[in-house]
Motif scaffolding. Structure first.
Motif, mmCIF file in Angstrom:
data_model
loop_
_atom_site.group_PDB
_atom_site.id
_atom_site.type_symbol
_atom_site.label_atom_id
_atom_site.label_comp_id
_atom_site.label_asym_id
_atom_site.label_seq_id
_atom_site.Cartn_x
_atom_site.Cartn_y
_atom_site.Cartn_z
ATOM 1 N N ALA A 90 -2.021 4.385 -17.127
ATOM 2 C CA ALA A 90 -0.745 4.436 -16.406
ATOM 3 C C ALA A 90 -0.818 5.415 -15.240
ATOM 4 C CB ALA A 90 0.378 4.822 -17.368
ATOM 5 N N ASN A 91 -1.391 6.570 -15.470
ATOM 6 C CA ASN A 91 -1.501 7.563 -14.391
ATOM 7 C C ASN A 91 -2.427 7.084 -13.289
ATOM 8 O OD1 ASN A 91 0.312 9.440 -15.448
ATOM 9 N ND2 ASN A 91 -1.241 10.288 -16.799
ATOM 10 N N GLU A 92 -3.533 6.426 -13.650
ATOM 11 C CA GLU A 92 -4.433 5.898 -12.632
ATOM 12 C C GLU A 92 -3.721 4.819 -11.813
ATOM 13 O OE1 GLU A 92 -8.724 4.904 -13.309
ATOM 14 O OE2 GLU A 92 -8.006 2.890 -12.764
ATOM 15 N N ALA A 93 -2.962 3.949 -12.483
ATOM 16 C CA ALA A 93 -2.241 2.891 -11.782
ATOM 17 C C ALA A 93 -1.196 3.479 -10.842
ATOM 18 C CB ALA A 93 -1.593 1.945 -12.789
ATOM 19 N N LYS A 94 -0.490 4.530 -11.285
ATOM 20 C CA LYS A 94 0.505 5.167 -10.414
ATOM 21 C C LYS A 94 -0.173 5.794 -9.200
ATOM 22 C CE LYS A 94 4.139 8.536 -9.952
ATOM 23 N NZ LYS A 94 4.813 9.700 -10.460
ATOM 24 N N SER A 95 -1.306 6.411 -9.400
ATOM 25 C CA SER A 95 -2.054 6.991 -8.291
ATOM 26 C C SER A 95 -2.474 5.905 -7.298
ATOM 27 C CB SER A 95 -3.276 7.739 -8.828
ATOM 28 O OG SER A 95 -4.066 8.224 -7.786
ATOM 29 N N ALA A 96 -2.966 4.778 -7.826
ATOM 30 C CA ALA A 96 -3.362 3.659 -6.970
ATOM 31 C C ALA A 96 -2.161 3.110 -6.211
ATOM 32 C CB ALA A 96 -4.021 2.561 -7.809
ATOM 33 N N LEU A 97 -0.999 3.106 -6.850
ATOM 34 C CA LEU A 97 0.224 2.649 -6.186
ATOM 35 C C LEU A 97 0.545 3.530 -4.982
ATOM 36 C CD1 LEU A 97 2.784 0.908 -5.987
ATOM 37 C CD2 LEU A 97 3.805 2.397 -7.733
ATOM 38 N N GLY A 98 0.385 4.832 -5.127
ATOM 39 C CA GLY A 98 0.603 5.735 -4.005
ATOM 40 C C GLY A 98 -0.343 5.449 -2.852
ATOM 41 N N VAL A 99 -1.599 5.164 -3.179
ATOM 42 C CA VAL A 99 -2.588 4.820 -2.151
ATOM 43 C C VAL A 99 -2.204 3.507 -1.472
ATOM 44 C CG1 VAL A 99 -5.010 4.176 -1.753
ATOM 45 C CG2 VAL A 99 -4.456 6.091 -3.273
ATOM 46 N N ALA A 100 -1.770 2.531 -2.270
ATOM 47 C CA ALA A 100 -1.390 1.226 -1.712
ATOM 48 C C ALA A 100 -0.230 1.362 -0.729
ATOM 49 C CB ALA A 100 -1.030 0.260 -2.839
ATOM 50 N N TRP A 101 0.782 2.170 -1.083
ATOM 51 C CA TRP A 101 1.899 2.389 -0.156
ATOM 52 C C TRP A 101 1.400 3.018 1.140
ATOM 53 C CZ3 TRP A 101 6.070 -0.114 0.103
ATOM 54 C CH2 TRP A 101 6.858 -0.433 -1.003
ATOM 55 N N THR A 102 0.511 3.992 1.016
ATOM 56 C CA THR A 102 -0.030 4.663 2.199
ATOM 57 C C THR A 102 -0.776 3.664 3.080
ATOM 58 O OG1 THR A 102 -0.205 6.752 1.019
ATOM 59 C CG2 THR A 102 -1.560 6.507 2.996
ATOM 60 N N LEU A 103 -1.585 2.814 2.480
ATOM 61 C CA LEU A 103 -2.333 1.813 3.246
ATOM 62 C C LEU A 103 -1.399 0.820 3.922
ATOM 63 C CD1 LEU A 103 -5.245 1.122 0.743
ATOM 64 C CD2 LEU A 103 -5.396 2.329 2.939
ATOM 65 N N LEU A 104 -0.402 0.357 3.174
ATOM 66 C CA LEU A 104 0.533 -0.609 3.742
ATOM 67 C C LEU A 104 1.322 -0.002 4.894
ATOM 68 C CD1 LEU A 104 1.611 -3.512 3.473
ATOM 69 C CD2 LEU A 104 3.362 -2.613 1.927
ATOM 70 N N LYS A 105 1.760 1.228 4.733
ATOM 71 C CA LYS A 105 2.497 1.897 5.808
ATOM 72 C C LYS A 105 1.603 2.166 7.007
ATOM 73 C CE LYS A 105 5.938 4.029 2.823
ATOM 74 N NZ LYS A 105 6.403 5.265 2.186
ATOM 75 N N GLY A 106 0.313 2.335 6.773
ATOM 76 C CA GLY A 106 -0.624 2.519 7.872
ATOM 77 C C GLY A 106 -0.766 1.264 8.711
ATOM 78 N N GLU A 107 -0.628 0.107 8.068
ATOM 79 C CA GLU A 107 -0.691 -1.166 8.784
ATOM 80 C C GLU A 107 0.614 -1.480 9.492
ATOM 81 O OE1 GLU A 107 -1.896 -4.421 6.316
ATOM 82 O OE2 GLU A 107 -3.616 -3.335 5.534
ATOM 83 N N GLN A 108 1.731 -1.144 8.868
ATOM 84 C CA GLN A 108 3.065 -1.447 9.379
ATOM 85 C C GLN A 108 3.971 -0.250 9.134
ATOM 86 O OE1 GLN A 108 4.747 -4.305 10.558
ATOM 87 N NE2 GLN A 108 2.831 -5.400 10.852
ATOM 88 N N PRO A 109 4.075 0.683 10.047
ATOM 89 C CA PRO A 109 4.904 1.876 9.811
ATOM 90 C C PRO A 109 6.363 1.567 9.482
ATOM 91 C CG PRO A 109 3.526 2.173 11.740
ATOM 92 C CD PRO A 109 3.375 0.746 11.323
ATOM 93 N N GLU A 110 6.914 0.521 10.069
ATOM 94 C CA GLU A 110 8.292 0.112 9.786
ATOM 95 C C GLU A 110 8.233 -1.105 8.858
ATOM 96 O OE1 GLU A 110 11.059 1.741 10.764
ATOM 97 O OE2 GLU A 110 9.690 3.214 11.636
ATOM 98 N N LEU A 111 8.365 -0.856 7.568
ATOM 99 C CA LEU A 111 8.217 -1.926 6.591
ATOM 100 C C LEU A 111 9.537 -2.627 6.291
ATOM 101 C CD1 LEU A 111 5.894 -0.158 3.999
ATOM 102 C CD2 LEU A 111 5.244 -1.863 5.702
#
Length: 126
Positions: A12-33
């Motif tokens: 669960a903790n690893e998945a939550k950490s990966a979720l944080g990374v995914a949000w960062t990556l997505l926001k890097g592609e599209q700052p205004e989501l």
């Protein structure tokens, strides 16, 4: 490559950490989501699984993506409102990718998802 978690809480903790990374990556592609862009968050699930498990083979990565995205896309077809559950869709894809690798059983994956929904606050990552 990360060490494979042994306990449900570790997954669960690893998945939550990966979720944080995914949000960062997505926001890097599209700052205004917008809602449509956020609905693609789940697509990072298999990629981050591959990264965390050290999978470099492109064909294996593609097969893992197809496997992990299947349940998320099926839920979109069954009920369009599930598309707005961005975090849960990502987590399903991430955990299912590990099922596809044989590192988690379906039962253990359900335990992990249940643990996440009962014990981890997700709204602070969006």
């Amino acid at each position: 490559m990360r060490e494979i978690p042994r306990e449900v809480s570790g997954w669960a903790n690893e998945a939550k950490s990966a979720l944080g990374v995914a949000w960062t990556l997505l926001k890097g592609e599209q700052p205004e989501l917008g809602a449509e862009q956020k609905s693609y968050l789940f697509k990072y699930g298999a990629a981050l699984c591959s990264l965390n498990r050290g999978i470099k083979d492109k064909d294996k990565q593609k097969a893992l993506y197809q496997f992990s995205a299947k349940r998320v896309l099926a839920s979109f077809e069954a009920d369009a409102e599930t598309k707005a559950h961005y975090e849960l869709n990502f987590l399903l894809a991430y955990i299912d990718a590990h099922v596809g690798l044989g590192l988690l059983t379906e039962d253990k994956a359900e335990e992990v998802m249940l643990y996440i929904t009962e014990n981890i606050e997700l709204n602070d990552l969006a």
